[in-house]
Design a protein around this motif. Structure first.
Motif, PDB file in Angstrom:
ATOM      1  N   TRP A   1       0.871  -1.243  -0.140  1.00 42.64           N
ATOM      2  CA  TRP A   1       0.138  -0.036  -0.010  1.00 42.64           C
ATOM      3  C   TRP A   1       0.800   1.300  -0.042  1.00 42.64           C
ATOM      4  N   ARG A   2       1.983   1.270   0.779  1.00 44.25           N
ATOM      5  CA  ARG A   2       2.730   2.385   0.760  1.00 44.25           C
ATOM      6  C   ARG A   2       3.390   2.920  -0.324  1.00 44.25           C
ATOM      7  N   ASN A   3       3.919   1.468  -1.118  1.00 47.66           N
ATOM      8  CA  ASN A   3       4.494   1.641  -2.349  1.00 47.66           C
ATOM      9  C   ASN A   3       3.602   2.319  -3.444  1.00 47.66           C
ATOM     10  N   ALA A   4       2.379   1.861  -3.364  1.00 48.35           N
ATOM     11  CA  ALA A   4       1.293   2.427  -4.027  1.00 48.35           C
ATOM     12  C   ALA A   4       1.217   3.716  -3.962  1.00 48.35           C
ATOM     13  N   VAL A   5       1.297   4.275  -2.556  1.00 49.07           N
ATOM     14  CA  VAL A   5       1.009   5.605  -2.472  1.00 49.07           C
ATOM     15  C   VAL A   5       2.168   6.432  -3.428  1.00 49.07           C
ATOM     16  N   ARG A   6       3.280   5.884  -2.908  1.00 49.41           N
ATOM     17  CA  ARG A   6       4.604   6.534  -3.740  1.00 49.41           C
ATOM     18  C   ARG A   6       4.623   6.641  -5.173  1.00 49.41           C
ATOM     19  N   LEU A   7       3.816   5.683  -5.785  1.00 50.57           N
ATOM     20  CA  LEU A   7       3.642   5.643  -7.179  1.00 50.57           C
ATOM     21  C   LEU A   7       2.713   6.707  -7.528  1.00 50.57           C
ATOM     22  N   ALA A   8       1.501   6.797  -6.902  1.00 51.31           N
ATOM     23  CA  ALA A   8       0.451   7.514  -7.016  1.00 51.31           C
ATOM     24  C   ALA A   8       1.001   9.137  -6.917  1.00 51.31           C
ATOM     25  N   ASN A   9       2.106   9.399  -6.126  1.00 51.95           N
ATOM     26  CA  ASN A   9       2.406  10.633  -5.720  1.00 51.95           C
ATOM     27  C   ASN A   9       3.597  10.920  -6.420  1.00 51.95           C
ATOM     28  N   ALA A  10       4.171  10.028  -7.371  1.00 47.32           N
ATOM     29  CA  ALA A  10       5.366  10.527  -8.429  1.00 47.32           C
ATOM     30  C   ALA A  10       4.883  11.463  -8.951  1.00 47.32           C
ATOM     31  N   ARG A  11       5.427  12.738  -9.194  1.00 50.41           N
ATOM     32  CA  ARG A  11       5.417  13.717 -10.109  1.00 50.41           C
ATOM     33  C   ARG A  11       5.953  13.889 -11.230  1.00 50.41           C
ATOM     34  N   ASN A  12       6.893  13.181 -11.574  1.00 51.82           N
ATOM     35  CA  ASN A  12       7.561  13.204 -12.647  1.00 51.82           C
ATOM     36  C   ASN A  12       8.287  11.862 -13.050  1.00 51.82           C
ATOM     37  N   PRO A  13       8.568  11.572 -14.451  1.00 54.78           N
ATOM     38  CA  PRO A  13       9.121  10.241 -14.689  1.00 54.78           C
ATOM     39  C   PRO A  13      10.215   9.760 -13.845  1.00 54.78           C
ATOM     40  N   PHE A  14      11.337  10.580 -13.508  1.00 61.55           N
ATOM     41  CA  PHE A  14      12.523  10.387 -12.692  1.00 61.55           C
ATOM     42  C   PHE A  14      12.037   9.768 -11.504  1.00 61.55           C
ATOM     43  N   THR A  15      11.234  10.528 -10.541  1.00 67.93           N
ATOM     44  CA  THR A  15      10.618  10.168  -9.382  1.00 67.93           C
ATOM     45  C   THR A  15      10.133   8.722  -9.545  1.00 67.93           C
ATOM     46  N   ARG A  16       9.090   8.908 -10.511  1.00 68.40           N
ATOM     47  CA  ARG A  16       8.284   7.250 -10.426  1.00 68.40           C
ATOM     48  C   ARG A  16       9.390   6.318 -10.847  1.00 68.40           C
ATOM     49  N   ALA A  17      10.503   6.539 -11.585  1.00 65.04           N
ATOM     50  CA  ALA A  17      11.314   5.241 -12.089  1.00 65.04           C
ATOM     51  C   ALA A  17      12.135   5.009 -10.662  1.00 65.04           C
ATOM     52  N   LEU A  18      12.524   6.060  -9.636  1.00 64.73           N
ATOM     53  CA  LEU A  18      12.983   5.476  -8.430  1.00 64.73           C
ATOM     54  C   LEU A  18      12.172   4.583  -7.526  1.00 64.73           C
ATOM     55  N   VAL A  19      10.961   4.959  -7.618  1.00 65.62           N
ATOM     56  CA  VAL A  19       9.965   4.213  -6.865  1.00 65.62           C
ATOM     57  C   VAL A  19       9.798   2.652  -7.394  1.00 65.62           C
ATOM     58  N   GLU A  20       9.729   2.714  -8.607  1.00 60.53           N
ATOM     59  CA  GLU A  20       9.644   1.368  -9.416  1.00 60.53           C
ATOM     60  C   GLU A  20      11.168   0.499  -9.198  1.00 60.53           C
ATOM     61  N   PHE A  21      11.961   1.215  -9.139  1.00 60.16           N
ATOM     62  CA  PHE A  21      13.300   0.804  -8.755  1.00 60.16           C
ATOM     63  C   PHE A  21      13.336  -0.003  -7.277  1.00 60.16           C
ATOM     64  N   ASP A  22      12.763   0.707  -6.529  1.00 52.90           N
ATOM     65  CA  ASP A  22      12.473   0.466  -5.139  1.00 52.90           C
ATOM     66  C   ASP A  22      11.776  -1.131  -4.967  1.00 52.90           C
ATOM     67  N   ILE A  23      10.666  -0.997  -5.773  1.00 52.57           N
ATOM     68  CA  ILE A  23       9.704  -2.050  -5.783  1.00 52.57           C
ATOM     69  C   ILE A  23      10.372  -3.352  -6.539  1.00 52.57           C
ATOM     70  N   GLU A  24      11.022  -3.170  -7.408  1.00 56.81           N
ATOM     71  CA  GLU A  24      11.435  -4.342  -8.255  1.00 56.81           C
ATOM     72  C   GLU A  24      12.715  -4.929  -7.739  1.00 56.81           C
ATOM     73  N   SER A  25      13.676  -4.094  -7.201  1.00 56.02           N
ATOM     74  CA  SER A  25      14.740  -4.566  -6.602  1.00 56.02           C
ATOM     75  C   SER A  25      14.303  -5.030  -5.078  1.00 56.02           C
ATOM     76  N   GLY A  26      13.495  -4.303  -4.322  1.00 55.92           N
ATOM     77  CA  GLY A  26      13.014  -4.999  -3.218  1.00 55.92           C
ATOM     78  C   GLY A  26      12.731  -6.108  -3.161  1.00 55.92           C
ATOM     79  N   ALA A  27      11.729  -6.763  -4.023  1.00 56.90           N
ATOM     80  CA  ALA A  27      11.032  -7.901  -4.137  1.00 56.90           C
ATOM     81  C   ALA A  27      12.074  -9.123  -4.443  1.00 56.90           C
ATOM     82  N   ALA A  28      13.002  -8.489  -5.387  1.00 54.38           N
ATOM     83  CA  ALA A  28      13.973  -9.489  -5.793  1.00 54.38           C
ATOM     84  C   ALA A  28      15.002  -9.707  -4.772  1.00 54.38           C
TER      85      ALA A  28
END
Length: 304
Positions: A231-258
């Protein structure tokens, strides 16, 4: 056995470090954006029939895996039973505030699992998220216990997929209220399903890999922690204001799960020549069609 008993305690520590996962485990491109763009929203209106369709497809997928004692069957069975439990909870008057929202979420969530598995089975490995690759490859190689196969699948689906699903279905209602209470209600369903599910997995598929001595309540605590992080990561995705910020959140999600997948695989792997999948295979061949030993809140389902 001491290694397996240490599993969930170690995972609890990893949960808090999801956002600090090492860069080497992340893909160089954004799986979240690419995957979200191609996975269809099969239940845009959120009708109750969507869940019936999901259950039917999960039952079909599990049946072929279970009858062949495929190591993917542990996660497939868990997904089927928890979705049946979801339907039971939804049908209780007033359980969810918005049945249409949770119906849509459940149907879309399943599509992420189907896509990961089907891309993997077809050899489209570059399209499969890293956490799913770890789970699916491990099950095919038969190198983990039943508990390991189950937890790697749940990690991939919750820690990796769920944030993207939640963002897509929306975190707030039209009146501006948070959807979080309905998200958290699913935890109550999981609590009702946990004991009969683990008993069924132990009875039918792997009495050795699920008889870990770890309390079922601890398993539930781990899953609830993962769902909170999603849920917290979904909030971070929704609040990402630009492609760079979103890419950082996605990086955390992908690498964290891995990262969690790698830790789980280490903790739940067989140790040749002392342990291996042979006893599990022998037991499953004789017992996979055994009916569930305990009733679920929705009743006593057939084996297949």
């Amino acid at each position: 056995m001491a290694r397996i008993r240490a599993l969930l305690a170690a995972v609890l520590g990893v949960i808090g470090a999801l956002a600090l996962a090492p860069p080497a485990l992340a893909r160089p491109t954004s799986d979240g954006v690419a995957t979200s763009a191609v996975i269809p929203d099969t239940c845009p209106q959120g009708g109750n029939e969507c869940v019936d369709g999901t259950i039917a497809q999960l039952r079909e997928r599990f049946a072929s895996l279970g009858r062949s004692c495929d190591h993917h069957s542990t996660f497939a069975l868990a997904y089927l039973r928890t979705t049946q439990g979801f339907k039971w909870g939804r049908d209780q008057e007033g359980f969810f505030a918005d049945n249409r929202w949770v119906n849509r979420e459940g149907a879309l969530f399943a599509e992420y699992y189907y896509r990961a598995y089907d891309d993997w089975a077809a050899g489209r490995r570059s399209s499969v998220p890293l956490a799913w690759l770890a789970a699916l490859d491990a099950a095919r190689s038969r190198r983990l216990t039943g508990a390991g196969d189950l937890m790697l699948g749940m990690n991939a689906h919750i820690n990796r997929d769920l944030p993207y699903v939640l963002e897509r279905v929306g975190l707030t209602a039209p009146d501006g209220s948070s959807r979080k209470p309905d998200h958290d209600k699913v935890n109550k369903i999981l609590a009702e399903v946990m004991d009969p599910l683990l008993a069924e997995l132990l009875t039918r598929f792997d009495p050795y890999g699920f008889d870990t001595g770890i309390p079922n309540s601890t398993v539930l605590d781990v899953i609830i922690g993962w769902r909170e992080q999603a849920w917290r990561n979904a909030v971070r995705l929704a609040n990402a204001r630009n492609p760079f910020t979103r890419a950082l959140v996605e990086f955390d999600i992908e690498s964290g799960a891995a990262t969690v997948a790698a830790g789980l695989a280490t903790l739940t792997g067989y140790v040749p020549p002392f342990t291996g999948p042979g006893p599990r295979s022998t037991h499953c061949a004789a017992q996979h069609a055994t009916p569930p030993p305990l009733p679920y809140p929705f009743g006593l389902p057939p084996a297949y």
